[in-house]
Design a protein around this motif. Sequence first.
Motif, PDB file in Angstrom:
ATOM      1  N   ALA A  62       0.600   0.288  16.192  1.00 18.41           N
ATOM      2  CA  ALA A  62       1.430   1.495  16.261  1.00 18.41           C
ATOM      3  C   ALA A  62       2.676   1.340  15.395  1.00 18.41           C
ATOM      4  O   ALA A  62       3.099   2.293  14.717  1.00 18.41           O
ATOM      5  CB  ALA A  62       1.816   1.771  17.706  1.00 18.41           C
ATOM      6  N   GLY A  63       3.273   0.139  15.390  1.00 15.87           N
ATOM      7  CA  GLY A  63       4.440  -0.089  14.544  1.00 15.87           C
ATOM      8  C   GLY A  63       4.121   0.005  13.067  1.00 15.87           C
ATOM      9  O   GLY A  63       4.905   0.565  12.281  1.00 15.87           O
ATOM     10  N   LEU A  64       2.982  -0.555  12.659  1.00 13.04           N
ATOM     11  CA  LEU A  64       2.581  -0.445  11.256  1.00 13.04           C
ATOM     12  C   LEU A  64       2.331   1.008  10.860  1.00 13.04           C
ATOM     13  O   LEU A  64       2.701   1.436   9.763  1.00 13.04           O
ATOM     14  CB  LEU A  64       1.316  -1.276  11.018  1.00 13.04           C
ATOM     15  N   SER A  65       1.714   1.770  11.742  1.00 14.66           N
ATOM     16  CA  SER A  65       1.456   3.182  11.441  1.00 14.66           C
ATOM     17  C   SER A  65       2.756   3.960  11.306  1.00 14.66           C
ATOM     18  O   SER A  65       2.897   4.805  10.406  1.00 14.66           O
ATOM     19  CB  SER A  65       0.580   3.799  12.535  1.00 14.66           C
ATOM     20  N   ASN A  66       3.731   3.682  12.177  1.00 14.28           N
ATOM     21  CA  ASN A  66       5.020   4.358  12.072  1.00 14.28           C
ATOM     22  C   ASN A  66       5.769   3.944  10.813  1.00 14.28           C
ATOM     23  O   ASN A  66       6.403   4.776  10.151  1.00 14.28           O
ATOM     24  CB  ASN A  66       5.871   4.054  13.308  1.00 14.28           C
ATOM     25  N   MET A  67       5.705   2.662  10.480  1.00 12.33           N
ATOM     26  CA  MET A  67       6.385   2.184   9.280  1.00 12.33           C
ATOM     27  C   MET A  67       5.761   2.775   8.020  1.00 12.33           C
ATOM     28  O   MET A  67       6.453   3.037   7.028  1.00 12.33           O
ATOM     29  CB  MET A  67       6.318   0.654   9.229  1.00 12.33           C
ATOM     30  N   ALA A  68       4.452   3.010   8.046  1.00 11.28           N
ATOM     31  CA  ALA A  68       3.781   3.581   6.877  1.00 11.28           C
ATOM     32  C   ALA A  68       4.214   5.011   6.604  1.00 11.28           C
ATOM     33  O   ALA A  68       4.009   5.520   5.492  1.00 11.28           O
ATOM     34  CB  ALA A  68       2.263   3.536   7.069  1.00 11.28           C
ATOM     35  N   ALA A  69       4.797   5.680   7.592  1.00 14.26           N
ATOM     36  CA  ALA A  69       5.237   7.057   7.410  1.00 14.26           C
ATOM     37  C   ALA A  69       6.664   7.164   6.881  1.00 14.26           C
ATOM     38  O   ALA A  69       7.168   8.270   6.696  1.00 14.26           O
ATOM     39  CB  ALA A  69       5.123   7.817   8.730  1.00 14.26           C
ATOM     40  N   VAL A  70       7.325   6.020   6.607  1.00  5.81           N
ATOM     41  CA  VAL A  70       8.721   6.056   6.170  1.00  5.81           C
ATOM     42  C   VAL A  70       8.826   6.497   4.717  1.00  5.81           C
ATOM     43  O   VAL A  70       9.556   7.434   4.376  1.00  5.81           O
ATOM     44  CB  VAL A  70       9.375   4.675   6.386  1.00  5.81           C
ATOM     45  N   CYS A  71       8.094   5.829   3.842  1.00  5.59           N
ATOM     46  CA  CYS A  71       8.154   6.155   2.416  1.00  5.59           C
ATOM     47  C   CYS A  71       6.867   5.679   1.751  1.00  5.59           C
ATOM     48  O   CYS A  71       6.058   4.976   2.365  1.00  5.59           O
ATOM     49  CB  CYS A  71       9.376   5.517   1.746  1.00  5.59           C
ATOM     50  N   SER A  72       6.688   6.072   0.499  1.00  4.81           N
ATOM     51  CA  SER A  72       5.453   5.732  -0.218  1.00  4.81           C
ATOM     52  C   SER A  72       5.325   4.234  -0.448  1.00  4.81           C
ATOM     53  O   SER A  72       4.228   3.680  -0.389  1.00  4.81           O
ATOM     54  CB  SER A  72       5.399   6.484  -1.554  1.00  4.81           C
ATOM     55  N   SER A  73       6.454   3.556  -0.705  1.00  9.19           N
ATOM     56  CA  SER A  73       6.387   2.113  -0.957  1.00  9.19           C
ATOM     57  C   SER A  73       5.947   1.365   0.297  1.00  9.19           C
ATOM     58  O   SER A  73       5.068   0.498   0.245  1.00  9.19           O
ATOM     59  CB  SER A  73       7.756   1.601  -1.424  1.00  9.19           C
ATOM     60  N   LEU A  74       6.524   1.706   1.450  1.00 10.36           N
ATOM     61  CA  LEU A  74       6.119   1.050   2.689  1.00 10.36           C
ATOM     62  C   LEU A  74       4.710   1.465   3.103  1.00 10.36           C
ATOM     63  O   LEU A  74       3.998   0.688   3.749  1.00 10.36           O
ATOM     64  CB  LEU A  74       7.108   1.391   3.804  1.00 10.36           C
ATOM     65  N   ARG A  75       4.313   2.671   2.741  1.00  5.66           N
ATOM     66  CA  ARG A  75       2.964   3.099   3.095  1.00  5.66           C
ATOM     67  C   ARG A  75       1.919   2.225   2.414  1.00  5.66           C
ATOM     68  O   ARG A  75       0.924   1.824   3.042  1.00  5.66           O
ATOM     69  CB  ARG A  75       2.759   4.560   2.709  1.00  5.66           C
ATOM     70  N   GLU A  76       2.122   1.913   1.158  1.00  7.90           N
ATOM     71  CA  GLU A  76       1.170   1.067   0.451  1.00  7.90           C
ATOM     72  C   GLU A  76       1.162  -0.348   1.019  1.00  7.90           C
ATOM     73  O   GLU A  76       0.112  -0.984   1.112  1.00  7.90           O
ATOM     74  CB  GLU A  76       1.506   1.039  -1.045  1.00  7.90           C
ATOM     75  N   ARG A  77       2.331  -0.847   1.415  1.00  3.42           N
ATOM     76  CA  ARG A  77       2.386  -2.190   1.980  1.00  3.42           C
ATOM     77  C   ARG A  77       1.726  -2.234   3.358  1.00  3.42           C
ATOM     78  O   ARG A  77       0.993  -3.168   3.681  1.00  3.42           O
ATOM     79  CB  ARG A  77       3.837  -2.646   2.092  1.00  3.42           C
ATOM     80  N   CYS A  78       2.005  -1.216   4.178  1.00  2.73           N
ATOM     81  CA  CYS A  78       1.485  -1.217   5.552  1.00  2.73           C
ATOM     82  C   CYS A  78      -0.006  -0.937   5.605  1.00  2.73           C
ATOM     83  O   CYS A  78      -0.626  -1.157   6.646  1.00  2.73           O
ATOM     84  CB  CYS A  78       2.239  -0.182   6.387  1.00  2.73           C
ATOM     85  N   LYS A  79      -0.592  -0.441   4.535  1.00  2.14           N
ATOM     86  CA  LYS A  79      -2.030  -0.185   4.503  1.00  2.14           C
ATOM     87  C   LYS A  79      -2.826  -1.389   4.028  1.00  2.14           C
ATOM     88  O   LYS A  79      -4.062  -1.318   3.960  1.00  2.14           O
ATOM     89  CB  LYS A  79      -2.328   1.006   3.585  1.00  2.14           C
ATOM     90  N   SER A  80      -2.149  -2.475   3.706  1.00  2.00           N
ATOM     91  CA  SER A  80      -2.842  -3.646   3.162  1.00  2.00           C
ATOM     92  C   SER A  80      -3.872  -4.161   4.166  1.00  2.00           C
ATOM     93  O   SER A  80      -3.590  -4.267   5.369  1.00  2.00           O
ATOM     94  CB  SER A  80      -1.841  -4.749   2.832  1.00  2.00           C
TER      95      SER A  80
END
Length: 401
Positions: free
Chosen positions: A108-126
Motif C-alpha cells: 500500500a505504501g509503494l502504491s501511494n508513493m507511486a502516485a506522487v510524481c512520475s519519477s517516483l512512479r517509475e521507481r516504485c513500479k520496479s
Amino acid sequence: MLFLLVSFFSFALLLSKSLPLHPLPPWASDMRLLSILFCQELLSSLLQLFKRCRPFGGRTIISVSPSTMPPRKRCAQKVWSMEEPAEISVLDLPELALECILGRLTPAGLSNMAAVCSSLRERCKSDHLWEKHMKEKWGRVIGHAAHRDWKLYLASKRESTAGVARIDRRNNWIGLLFSCALPIPWLNSRVESGSKTTSPLPDESIMSWYQSLESGKLWFPAQVYNREHGHVGFMLSCYDAEVCYDCRSDTFYARYPPHGRRTSVIEEGVQWDRLRAPPVDTPAHSLHISDCLNDLHPGDYVEIQWRRNKEFPYGWWYGVIGHLEPCDGNEHFCRCHLSDTVILEFKQYTPGSRWRHTSINRKDHREKGNEADGFYGGIRKLQSKDEISKWRQLWPTDVLE
C-alpha cells in the motif's frame, strides 16, 4: 502587449459602427464563431504569459528554470538560497538511501508513493521491489498456470485496446477532414486530442499483477483442499478451481468446473490454508503420466487422481503405499517394492470399506476402475515434508465410512 490588445479591440469597435448595416451572408455566423474561439485562445495564451512574468523594479522579469540557468547564476542562486531554510525532497536523497526506503514500504505504501510524481512512479513500479511482496503473499497459491493466464489476460487487453483505437479512428474521420480544411494549430490539436483512445495500454509489471490479484479483478487457477466447505465426499482431496480474492473478508471465491450434468459450483469464504498452487501442469480432465511407479515403497505418501465417472474432472486424493497381503510389514523381510502390484491405502476410511484399499500395476498403469468404484488415474509421490504435514492437518476428526 496589453496596449496592442486594447488598441485592436477599440479599432474593431469603431469599424463596426462605421460600416453600413446590410444583411450578412449565411457563412458570416460561422466566421463569427471562429473569431470568438480565436479570441478566447488568444486571451488564454496571454494570461499564461502574464503568469510566467513578474514585475521587479519597474521591469518584467521572466522566471528561468534551474536547468536552463547558466552555471554561475545557478551557483549564485544556491548561495543566496542558503540564507533561507531549504526544502529537501525525497528525490534529493542518495540513490542507495532512496532504494532502502522504498524496499521497506508495504504494498500500500509503494502504491501511494507511486502516485506522487512520475519519477517516483517509475521507481516504485520496479519489479525487484514487488517480487518480495508477490512471493510473501501470493507465492503459495500462484503457479505456472496462473502466470500463463496472466499473460493471456494482458494479450486480450492489448487486442481490445487496439480494437477501440481502430473504431475511434474510423469515427473521427470527419473531424480530421475539418482540421485539414482549417489548418489552425490549436484546432488541429483539439481534433487530434479527441481522436486519441482513452483505453490505457496493459501494464506488464509485477506491481500491476499484484494489484489485479489484490483487487479481485483477476480469476486464476489454483487447487482447493476439501472442496465445498469440507463436504464429506471430498475429505482429504484437492480439486482444481478458478479462484478470486475478496479483500474485504481476506478469503476467496472458488469456481469449480461442472461435474457431469451439474453446473459450475461457486464456493465462498475459502480460507488461505485451503489453497495451493497446482503441483503439476496437468488439466483437470487429463490423465497425469506417472513417473514415480518404480520408486514406490511401503510407507511412501502419495497423491492419486480419482474421478467418479468419465464426465467428472480428476481430483487429487491423499494416500499411503501399503504392504501386500502375504507381507507382515517387517522391513527386514519385506519384498513388496519388488512386486508389480502396488497397494494404495486410504486410512481415513474404516477397515472393510470399499474405499479403504485399491491396487495398481507398477509396470503398466493407466486409468483403472469402473462406474461403481470410480476411476483411478496418475500418481505423484510426495517428497516435501510440508505437503505431508498439510494433509495431516486436514485429517478428519471422525473416520469415514
